[in-house]
Design a protein around this motif. Sequence first.
Motif, PDB file in Angstrom:
ATOM      1  N   GLY A 440       0.801  -1.212   0.000  1.00  9.86           N
ATOM      2  CA  GLY A 440       0.000   0.000   0.000  1.00  9.86           C
ATOM      3  C   GLY A 440       0.834   1.262   0.000  1.00  9.86           C
ATOM      4  N   LEU A 441       0.497   2.170   0.908  1.00  4.88           N
ATOM      5  CA  LEU A 441       1.088   3.497   0.928  1.00  4.88           C
ATOM      6  C   LEU A 441       1.439   3.878   2.356  1.00  4.88           C
ATOM      7  CD1 LEU A 441       1.564   6.368  -0.441  1.00  4.88           C
ATOM      8  CD2 LEU A 441      -0.830   6.844   0.143  1.00  4.88           C
ATOM      9  N   VAL A 442       2.580   4.564   2.517  1.00 10.44           N
ATOM     10  CA  VAL A 442       2.977   5.101   3.810  1.00 10.44           C
ATOM     11  C   VAL A 442       3.157   6.602   3.650  1.00 10.44           C
ATOM     12  CG1 VAL A 442       4.713   5.119   5.637  1.00 10.44           C
ATOM     13  CG2 VAL A 442       4.120   2.971   4.512  1.00 10.44           C
ATOM     14  N   ILE A 443       2.567   7.364   4.570  1.00 13.77           N
ATOM     15  CA  ILE A 443       2.748   8.812   4.620  1.00 13.77           C
ATOM     16  C   ILE A 443       3.598   9.123   5.841  1.00 13.77           C
ATOM     17  CG2 ILE A 443       1.611  11.059   4.649  1.00 13.77           C
ATOM     18  CD1 ILE A 443      -0.942   9.635   3.704  1.00 13.77           C
ATOM     19  N   VAL A 444       4.734   9.781   5.630  1.00 15.79           N
ATOM     20  CA  VAL A 444       5.682  10.061   6.705  1.00 15.79           C
ATOM     21  C   VAL A 444       5.760  11.563   6.948  1.00 15.79           C
ATOM     22  CG1 VAL A 444       8.093   9.900   7.448  1.00 15.79           C
ATOM     23  CG2 VAL A 444       7.031   7.996   6.222  1.00 15.79           C
ATOM     24  N   ASP A 445       5.631  11.963   8.189  1.00 18.91           N
ATOM     25  CA  ASP A 445       5.875  13.349   8.593  1.00 18.91           C
ATOM     26  C   ASP A 445       7.382  13.504   8.751  1.00 18.91           C
ATOM     27  OD1 ASP A 445       6.260  15.749   9.974  1.00 18.91           O
ATOM     28  OD2 ASP A 445       4.385  15.563  11.084  1.00 18.91           O
ATOM     29  N   ALA A 446       8.021  14.124   7.776  1.00 19.54           N
ATOM     30  CA  ALA A 446       9.483  14.179   7.749  1.00 19.54           C
ATOM     31  C   ALA A 446      10.045  14.888   8.970  1.00 19.54           C
ATOM     32  CB  ALA A 446       9.964  14.861   6.468  1.00 19.54           C
ATOM     33  N   HIS A 447       9.405  15.999   9.369  1.00 15.74           N
ATOM     34  CA  HIS A 447       9.936  16.714  10.533  1.00 15.74           C
ATOM     35  C   HIS A 447       9.835  15.866  11.794  1.00 15.74           C
ATOM     36  CE1 HIS A 447      10.723  19.673  13.610  1.00 15.74           C
ATOM     37  NE2 HIS A 447       9.618  19.266  14.191  1.00 15.74           N
ATOM     38  N   ALA A 448       8.641  15.290  12.037  1.00 18.46           N
ATOM     39  CA  ALA A 448       8.452  14.493  13.253  1.00 18.46           C
ATOM     40  C   ALA A 448       9.410  13.302  13.282  1.00 18.46           C
ATOM     41  CB  ALA A 448       7.007  14.014  13.346  1.00 18.46           C
ATOM     42  N   ALA A 449       9.584  12.654  12.131  1.00 20.01           N
ATOM     43  CA  ALA A 449      10.473  11.491  12.067  1.00 20.01           C
ATOM     44  C   ALA A 449      11.916  11.896  12.330  1.00 20.01           C
ATOM     45  CB  ALA A 449      10.355  10.806  10.707  1.00 20.01           C
ATOM     46  N   HIS A 450      12.373  12.958  11.658  1.00 19.32           N
ATOM     47  CA  HIS A 450      13.769  13.343  11.830  1.00 19.32           C
ATOM     48  C   HIS A 450      14.025  13.876  13.225  1.00 19.32           C
ATOM     49  CE1 HIS A 450      17.539  15.717  10.576  1.00 19.32           C
ATOM     50  NE2 HIS A 450      17.837  14.436  10.648  1.00 19.32           N
ATOM     51  N   ARG A 452      12.754  12.648  15.951  1.00 17.78           N
ATOM     52  CA  ARG A 452      13.036  11.467  16.772  1.00 17.78           C
ATOM     53  C   ARG A 452      14.419  10.915  16.484  1.00 17.78           C
ATOM     54  NH1 ARG A 452      12.283   8.918  21.369  1.00 17.78           N
ATOM     55  NH2 ARG A 452      10.108   9.548  21.278  1.00 17.78           N
ATOM     56  N   LEU A 453      14.820  10.889  15.206  1.00 15.24           N
ATOM     57  CA  LEU A 453      16.135  10.360  14.852  1.00 15.24           C
ATOM     58  C   LEU A 453      17.247  11.197  15.478  1.00 15.24           C
ATOM     59  CD1 LEU A 453      15.576   9.508  11.069  1.00 15.24           C
ATOM     60  CD2 LEU A 453      15.286   8.020  13.055  1.00 15.24           C
ATOM     61  N   GLU A 580      13.662   2.880   9.891  1.00 15.16           N
ATOM     62  CA  GLU A 580      13.529   1.429  10.060  1.00 15.16           C
ATOM     63  C   GLU A 580      14.578   0.871  11.009  1.00 15.16           C
ATOM     64  OE1 GLU A 580      11.804   0.614   5.532  1.00 15.16           O
ATOM     65  OE2 GLU A 580      13.931   0.340   6.014  1.00 15.16           O
ATOM     66  N   ALA A 581      15.719   1.541  11.102  1.00 14.08           N
ATOM     67  CA  ALA A 581      16.823   1.034  11.928  1.00 14.08           C
ATOM     68  C   ALA A 581      16.878   1.670  13.310  1.00 14.08           C
ATOM     69  CB  ALA A 581      18.152   1.280  11.208  1.00 14.08           C
ATOM     70  N   THR A 582      16.002   2.646  13.586  1.00 16.06           N
ATOM     71  CA  THR A 582      16.087   3.391  14.838  1.00 16.06           C
ATOM     72  C   THR A 582      14.957   3.003  15.777  1.00 16.06           C
ATOM     73  OG1 THR A 582      17.116   5.251  13.705  1.00 16.06           O
ATOM     74  CG2 THR A 582      16.149   5.688  15.870  1.00 16.06           C
ATOM     75  N   PRO A 583      15.261   2.629  17.019  1.00 17.14           N
ATOM     76  CA  PRO A 583      14.201   2.323  17.985  1.00 17.14           C
ATOM     77  C   PRO A 583      13.327   3.543  18.244  1.00 17.14           C
ATOM     78  CG  PRO A 583      16.348   1.572  18.769  1.00 17.14           C
ATOM     79  CD  PRO A 583      16.606   2.426  17.574  1.00 17.14           C
ATOM     80  N   LEU A 584      12.064   3.294  18.510  1.00 20.48           N
ATOM     81  CA  LEU A 584      11.102   4.318  18.914  1.00 20.48           C
ATOM     82  C   LEU A 584      10.787   5.336  17.823  1.00 20.48           C
ATOM     83  CD1 LEU A 584      12.569   5.055  22.469  1.00 20.48           C
ATOM     84  CD2 LEU A 584      10.864   3.357  21.847  1.00 20.48           C
ATOM     85  N   SER A 585      11.160   5.042  16.573  1.00 22.08           N
ATOM     86  CA  SER A 585      10.935   6.022  15.516  1.00 22.08           C
ATOM     87  C   SER A 585       9.491   6.050  15.033  1.00 22.08           C
ATOM     88  CB  SER A 585      11.864   5.739  14.329  1.00 22.08           C
ATOM     89  OG  SER A 585      11.601   4.460  13.771  1.00 22.08           O
TER      90      SER A 585
END
Length: 610
Positions: A440-450, A452-453, A580-585
């Motif tokens: 399907g499709l994944v929508i990622v909030d780039a700011h929120a994700a980065h 956390r990273l 995908e490689a970061t915990p709690l992301s």
Amino acid sequence: MTLTAPQMRDVQRPVIRQLDEAAINRIAAGEVVERPASAVKELVENSIDAGATRIEVTIADGGKTLIRVVDDGCGIAADDLPLALSRHATSKIDGTDLLNIHSFGFRGEALPSLGAVGRLTITSRSGAGAATVQVTGGRMGPVTPAALTKGTQVDLADLFFATPARLKFLRTDRAETQAVVDVVRRLAMAEPFVTFVLRDATGGDSRTLFRADGETGDLFDALRGRLRMVLGRDFNDNALPLDAEREGFHLTGAAALPTYSKGAAVAQYLNVNGRPVRDRMLLGALRAAYMDVMSRDRHPVACLFVDCDPTLVDVNVHPAKSEVRFRDPAVVRGLIVSGIRHALAGAGHRSATTVGHAVLGAMTPQAAPQGPARVYQMDRPSVSPRFTAASMTFQSGFAEQPSARIEPVAEDQGGAERLPLGAARAQLHENYILSQTAEGLVIVDAHAAHERLVYERLKAQMADKGVPAQALLIPEIVDLTPAEADQLLAVAEDLAGLGLSIEPFGGGAIAVRETPAILGTVDAKRLILDVLDALQDGGDTAPLRARIDAILSRMACHGSVRTGRRMSGPEMNALLREMEATPLSGQCNHGRPTSVTLSMTDIERLFGRT
């Protein structure tokens, strides 16, 4: 009025009296039986202690006029019925060791207390014949033969008729019924092999409020099936299994993903040696376990089971037996915090499935919100869209571009669609990454994700050898109130370990000389104000580790991809791979989801194709 000396001599000395048994039982009932739900709890626990495999509960008018509990347990012999209704008479313990409790009940107070404030009838069969006895307002009738095939039936009618003042403190029938349902649900989770049925017979009609058939298999499978039945499919889909041990304590159960949370602490179920409890220390440990991944106005969903040798925990703390006291509470707290955090870290980028469901439900026209929306520091457009290589591992050239446009990404050839977060296909409004997966499709909030990273990298650096700092060519002066400056300078040494170097500059001003290198070029004033907010939120009572994490979280906002900045295809895919490689992301530092997954079925449903 003031008493004179002669008048004081005329005051009679109060006489100490021995209260009669009826008064003693009514006083005890005030501690044991607060409301109908308390009576249901005591009676059902007695059934469990009797080895019942099926327990049926019937109530009327919220339990005020009728509570009936029927079980298939071992029963009570006719000769023992009068003794069972005497205070502090029990078959659970012999009184020699109050720190080695293996049963729910052991105080011998429930039945006499219920008989003191209501009309109690017990019918039970143990062996060849059944017998019944009635207690009305503390007055016991004779034991007579009865008809019953197995187990025990307890009828409690007109609760608190003998103490009518207590009736004024009860809530509505609906509220009392809901409290009974909650008690039965909690006991059902603690005993997955037992069948529980709860019915409401108000007005002569009988309707089933709750039913949980006994599970089969081993304990873990039975517990998983019972939690799925009691807490629902959504919890089951978003729960992480727990299995951890420490110094004689064993933690099992399930804790939900941070993005599957509640607005109130209504779905937190705690059990100690199979006993449902409401313990402040355990609730505090549960809250602490989610502190790093959940907003303070949200509450985690979890069902925890702590098992240990009975001698390590005192359950004789309160007559209602809802509180416990551990011999070493720090060990238990640490076990819960570390066990849940380990499970959350293992979940990686996962976000709650209900987030996608909410998106589908939200795809309808909505009225415009009234009043100005609150703008968070992290949601403000970036002052400078360019970042250093230190701030992003997937950095390449960035071009200033107008917002609200879709940037297409070329087809990838590396099979990224088969990865959990798929292959980036476009960037929408210079913030949201649209990624295609095999399903399907994944929508990622780039700011929120980065965000956390960056936060996780800051924590890793801090744990390793401290956060590297970069010196400012010209120190930046930030004007604050004297009180604010003092609060920051009091933790200057801790801030230096985080890569933020400050010093007093006269009055309420401070000079910022170094900032964390990982953040690249930042607005030092905004950074200082956010750090100050983190300190004020935590206060002096928050543990140092919690305050440091809060500061790191605020810092991470300043090193994150900002709304309004265009990313290239390689950058977006690199962000997905690091998630995908970061915990709690799966959630940002504030507990909001970083991604939403829509299956092809979900997408086709939007267009009426299913």
